[in-house]
Scaffold this motif. Structure first.
Motif, PDB file in Angstrom:
ATOM      1  N   LYS A  17      85.345  -8.434  23.907  1.00 19.32           N
ATOM      2  CA  LYS A  17      85.715  -8.123  25.291  1.00 19.32           C
ATOM      3  C   LYS A  17      85.239  -6.731  25.684  1.00 19.32           C
ATOM      4  O   LYS A  17      84.649  -6.534  26.760  1.00 19.32           O
ATOM      5  CB  LYS A  17      87.228  -8.234  25.484  1.00 19.32           C
ATOM      6  N   ALA A  18      85.487  -5.740  24.797  1.00 17.68           N
ATOM      7  CA  ALA A  18      85.092  -4.367  25.107  1.00 17.68           C
ATOM      8  C   ALA A  18      83.568  -4.242  25.187  1.00 17.68           C
ATOM      9  O   ALA A  18      83.033  -3.526  26.038  1.00 17.68           O
ATOM     10  CB  ALA A  18      85.655  -3.416  24.058  1.00 17.68           C
ATOM     11  N   PHE A  19      82.881  -4.962  24.302  1.00 20.04           N
ATOM     12  CA  PHE A  19      81.413  -4.957  24.326  1.00 20.04           C
ATOM     13  C   PHE A  19      80.916  -5.538  25.647  1.00 20.04           C
ATOM     14  O   PHE A  19      80.014  -4.979  26.287  1.00 20.04           O
ATOM     15  CB  PHE A  19      80.896  -5.772  23.138  1.00 20.04           C
ATOM     16  N   LEU A  23      78.818  -3.941  29.165  1.00 16.69           N
ATOM     17  CA  LEU A  23      77.573  -4.538  29.670  1.00 16.69           C
ATOM     18  C   LEU A  23      77.780  -5.290  30.977  1.00 16.69           C
ATOM     19  O   LEU A  23      76.847  -5.928  31.489  1.00 16.69           O
ATOM     20  CB  LEU A  23      77.004  -5.502  28.613  1.00 16.69           C
ATOM     21  N   ASN A  24      78.986  -5.228  31.493  1.00 15.62           N
ATOM     22  CA  ASN A  24      79.329  -5.926  32.740  1.00 15.62           C
ATOM     23  C   ASN A  24      79.164  -7.437  32.626  1.00 15.62           C
ATOM     24  O   ASN A  24      78.690  -8.105  33.554  1.00 15.62           O
ATOM     25  CB  ASN A  24      78.498  -5.387  33.915  1.00 15.62           C
ATOM     26  N   VAL A  25      79.544  -7.972  31.455  1.00 17.75           N
ATOM     27  CA  VAL A  25      79.577  -9.420  31.276  1.00 17.75           C
ATOM     28  C   VAL A  25      80.936  -9.777  30.692  1.00 17.75           C
ATOM     29  O   VAL A  25      81.683  -8.922  30.221  1.00 17.75           O
ATOM     30  CB  VAL A  25      78.443  -9.921  30.343  1.00 17.75           C
ATOM     31  N   SER A  26      81.248 -11.051  30.678  1.00 20.75           N
ATOM     32  CA  SER A  26      82.564 -11.488  30.226  1.00 20.75           C
ATOM     33  C   SER A  26      82.634 -11.624  28.709  1.00 20.75           C
ATOM     34  O   SER A  26      81.602 -11.694  28.016  1.00 20.75           O
ATOM     35  CB  SER A  26      82.898 -12.845  30.858  1.00 20.75           C
ATOM     36  N   PHE A  27      83.865 -11.671  28.199  1.00 19.79           N
ATOM     37  CA  PHE A  27      84.104 -11.962  26.781  1.00 19.79           C
ATOM     38  C   PHE A  27      83.445 -13.280  26.398  1.00 19.79           C
ATOM     39  O   PHE A  27      82.823 -13.412  25.336  1.00 19.79           O
ATOM     40  CB  PHE A  27      85.616 -12.022  26.519  1.00 19.79           C
ATOM     41  N   ALA A  28      83.580 -14.296  27.271  1.00 18.79           N
ATOM     42  CA  ALA A  28      83.017 -15.616  26.972  1.00 18.79           C
ATOM     43  C   ALA A  28      81.501 -15.562  26.823  1.00 18.79           C
ATOM     44  O   ALA A  28      80.916 -16.263  25.988  1.00 18.79           O
ATOM     45  CB  ALA A  28      83.410 -16.603  28.072  1.00 18.79           C
ATOM     46  N   THR A  29      80.846 -14.712  27.606  1.00 21.94           N
ATOM     47  CA  THR A  29      79.383 -14.574  27.517  1.00 21.94           C
ATOM     48  C   THR A  29      78.985 -13.991  26.170  1.00 21.94           C
ATOM     49  O   THR A  29      78.054 -14.483  25.514  1.00 21.94           O
ATOM     50  CB  THR A  29      78.865 -13.679  28.659  1.00 21.94           C
ATOM     51  N   ASN A  31      80.700 -14.138  23.467  1.00 22.99           N
ATOM     52  CA  ASN A  31      81.023 -15.161  22.478  1.00 22.99           C
ATOM     53  C   ASN A  31      79.912 -16.204  22.394  1.00 22.99           C
ATOM     54  O   ASN A  31      79.533 -16.649  21.290  1.00 22.99           O
ATOM     55  CB  ASN A  31      82.356 -15.815  22.838  1.00 22.99           C
ATOM     56  N   ARG A  32      79.353 -16.595  23.525  1.00 23.93           N
ATOM     57  CA  ARG A  32      78.251 -17.566  23.528  1.00 23.93           C
ATOM     58  C   ARG A  32      77.014 -16.973  22.857  1.00 23.93           C
ATOM     59  O   ARG A  32      76.305 -17.677  22.127  1.00 23.93           O
ATOM     60  CB  ARG A  32      77.920 -18.007  24.963  1.00 23.93           C
ATOM     61  N   TRP A  33      76.735 -15.687  23.093  1.00 24.41           N
ATOM     62  CA  TRP A  33      75.595 -15.042  22.430  1.00 24.41           C
ATOM     63  C   TRP A  33      75.756 -15.133  20.913  1.00 24.41           C
ATOM     64  O   TRP A  33      74.823 -15.500  20.199  1.00 24.41           O
ATOM     65  CB  TRP A  33      75.504 -13.567  22.812  1.00 24.41           C
ATOM     66  N   GLU A  34      76.941 -14.760  20.443  1.00 21.60           N
ATOM     67  CA  GLU A  34      77.149 -14.641  18.999  1.00 21.60           C
ATOM     68  C   GLU A  34      77.271 -16.000  18.316  1.00 21.60           C
ATOM     69  O   GLU A  34      77.175 -16.083  17.089  1.00 21.60           O
ATOM     70  CB  GLU A  34      78.380 -13.786  18.725  1.00 21.60           C
ATOM     71  N   ASN A  35      77.466 -17.042  19.076  1.00 21.12           N
ATOM     72  CA  ASN A  35      77.489 -18.401  18.532  1.00 21.12           C
ATOM     73  C   ASN A  35      76.170 -19.128  18.740  1.00 21.12           C
ATOM     74  O   ASN A  35      76.037 -20.301  18.386  1.00 21.12           O
ATOM     75  CB  ASN A  35      78.632 -19.203  19.153  1.00 21.12           C
ATOM     76  N   GLY A  36      75.193 -18.434  19.317  1.00 19.79           N
ATOM     77  CA  GLY A  36      73.871 -19.010  19.485  1.00 19.79           C
ATOM     78  C   GLY A  36      73.737 -19.998  20.615  1.00 19.79           C
ATOM     79  O   GLY A  36      72.754 -20.744  20.691  1.00 19.79           O
ATOM     80  N   ALA A  43      67.011  -7.845  30.824  1.00 21.37           N
ATOM     81  CA  ALA A  43      67.608  -6.623  31.371  1.00 21.37           C
ATOM     82  C   ALA A  43      68.886  -6.256  30.628  1.00 21.37           C
ATOM     83  O   ALA A  43      69.179  -5.058  30.406  1.00 21.37           O
ATOM     84  CB  ALA A  43      67.900  -6.806  32.862  1.00 21.37           C
ATOM     85  N   VAL A  44      69.653  -7.260  30.215  1.00 18.36           N
ATOM     86  CA  VAL A  44      70.887  -6.996  29.467  1.00 18.36           C
ATOM     87  C   VAL A  44      70.552  -6.524  28.053  1.00 18.36           C
ATOM     88  O   VAL A  44      71.240  -5.667  27.492  1.00 18.36           O
ATOM     89  CB  VAL A  44      71.780  -8.252  29.439  1.00 18.36           C
ATOM     90  N   GLN A  45      69.506  -7.074  27.473  1.00 25.80           N
ATOM     91  CA  GLN A  45      69.081  -6.603  26.146  1.00 25.80           C
ATOM     92  C   GLN A  45      68.720  -5.118  26.201  1.00 25.80           C
ATOM     93  O   GLN A  45      69.020  -4.348  25.273  1.00 25.80           O
ATOM     94  CB  GLN A  45      67.909  -7.435  25.646  1.00 25.80           C
TER      95      GLN A  45
END
Length: 279
Positions: A17-19, A23-29, A31-36, A43-45
């Motif tokens: 969530k803090a991460f 980056l102005n994105v949600s916790f769920a976003t 979580n989706r990154w880290e689960n592939g 731009a976010v990278q």
């Protein structure tokens, strides 16, 4: 990419969530990154790169370690356009040992070599060397003079023993194994070949390199023993951080080389003195 993002976020010490908040994105976003299930936009990278810089996080080391295999016999290769078809000994002739297929024992150099090219590919490979004839070089004057021969720096001295010695050194070899080259090494060799530094200064400089070794397939027989284990493209994040790290590393390397050269300014022989001693 998911494992790299998870490692970066873990190193920041931030929750998902803090991460995401940074980056102005949600916790769920996150979580989706880290689960592939999805990837951050380019731009976010870049925002992640900037966040790591703000937190003084060694992002380049994290990225390089991410590409380092735990399997001990893996070799690394970077290609600016990717490998198309069979592996062949067809690199540029001005490489250290002339034409060949170059592999490194450490991922840092091939990663930084190709990081500025959007179509680059990065490979992890294995090879069976049992049936191959290998010539192994240490970071010494023999390695420097073998490179000199392969870059046609001994032209005009064909009737000398030094020419005959280094024309024989790779005769019949399938593999050449020696120090990995970088800009510092090319700078040092050019300074030596143009008689601006001595052999002692050149050897002292290349002995401080820390890129591991390069294994060069000189023949099609050697290339046939190379097996690609995996291939990947680099993300926007990796291109950005590795390009910057490459620029920083090369500049530091050149400065270090200049200091070492100063320390050995009056030691040893110049290139023309070595050649003149053979006539």
């Amino acid at each position: 990419m998911k494992d790299l993002l998870r490692e970066i976020r873990s190193r920041t010490g931030l929750s998902q969530k803090a991460f995401g908040d940074r980056l102005n994105v949600s916790f769920a976003t996150v979580n989706r990154w880290e689960n592939g299930h999805s990837l951050p936009l380019p731009a976010v990278q870049q925002q992640i790169v900037n966040l790591c810089e703000d937190l003084s996080l060694p992002l380049a080391d994290i990225v390089i370690d991410h590409h380092r295999s735990s399997y001990p016999t893996i070799l690394y290769h970077g290609s600016k356009g990717g490998i198309d078809g069979d592996i062949k000994p067809i690199s540029r002739s001005r490489c250290d040992f002339g034409r060949g297929f170059y592999l490194g024992s450490d991922p840092r150099q091939p990663l930084m070599l190709v990081a500025g090219n959007e179509s680059a590919r990065y490979y992890r490979m294995t090879m069976d060397t049992h049936s191959l004839h290998s010539v192994i070089f240490k970071p010494d004057i023999d390695w420097i003079m073998a490179v000199a021969f392969n870059r046609n720096r001994l032209c005009g001295y064909e009737d000398t023993e030094i020419y005959r010695k280094y024309s024989r050194c790779l005769l019949g070899a399938d593999l050449a194994i020696g120090p990995i080259a970088d800009d510092r090494l090319f700078y040092t060799l050019d300074e030596f070949f143009h008689n601006r530094i001595t052999d002692a200064a050149a050897v002292a400089c290349i002995s401080t390199m820390n890129y591991g070794t390069q294994t060069v397939c000189l023949t099609e027989k050697a290339c046939s023993q190379v097996k690609i284990q995996d291939c990947c493209t680099l993300s926007t994040l990796e291109h950005s951080v590795l390009s910057n790290e490459g620029d920083r590393f090369r500049e530091e390397g050149r400065k270090r080389a200049e200091e070492i050269i100063k320390q050995h300014r009056r030691d040893g022989l110049y290139f023309d003195e070595i050649l003149e001693g053979e006539q």
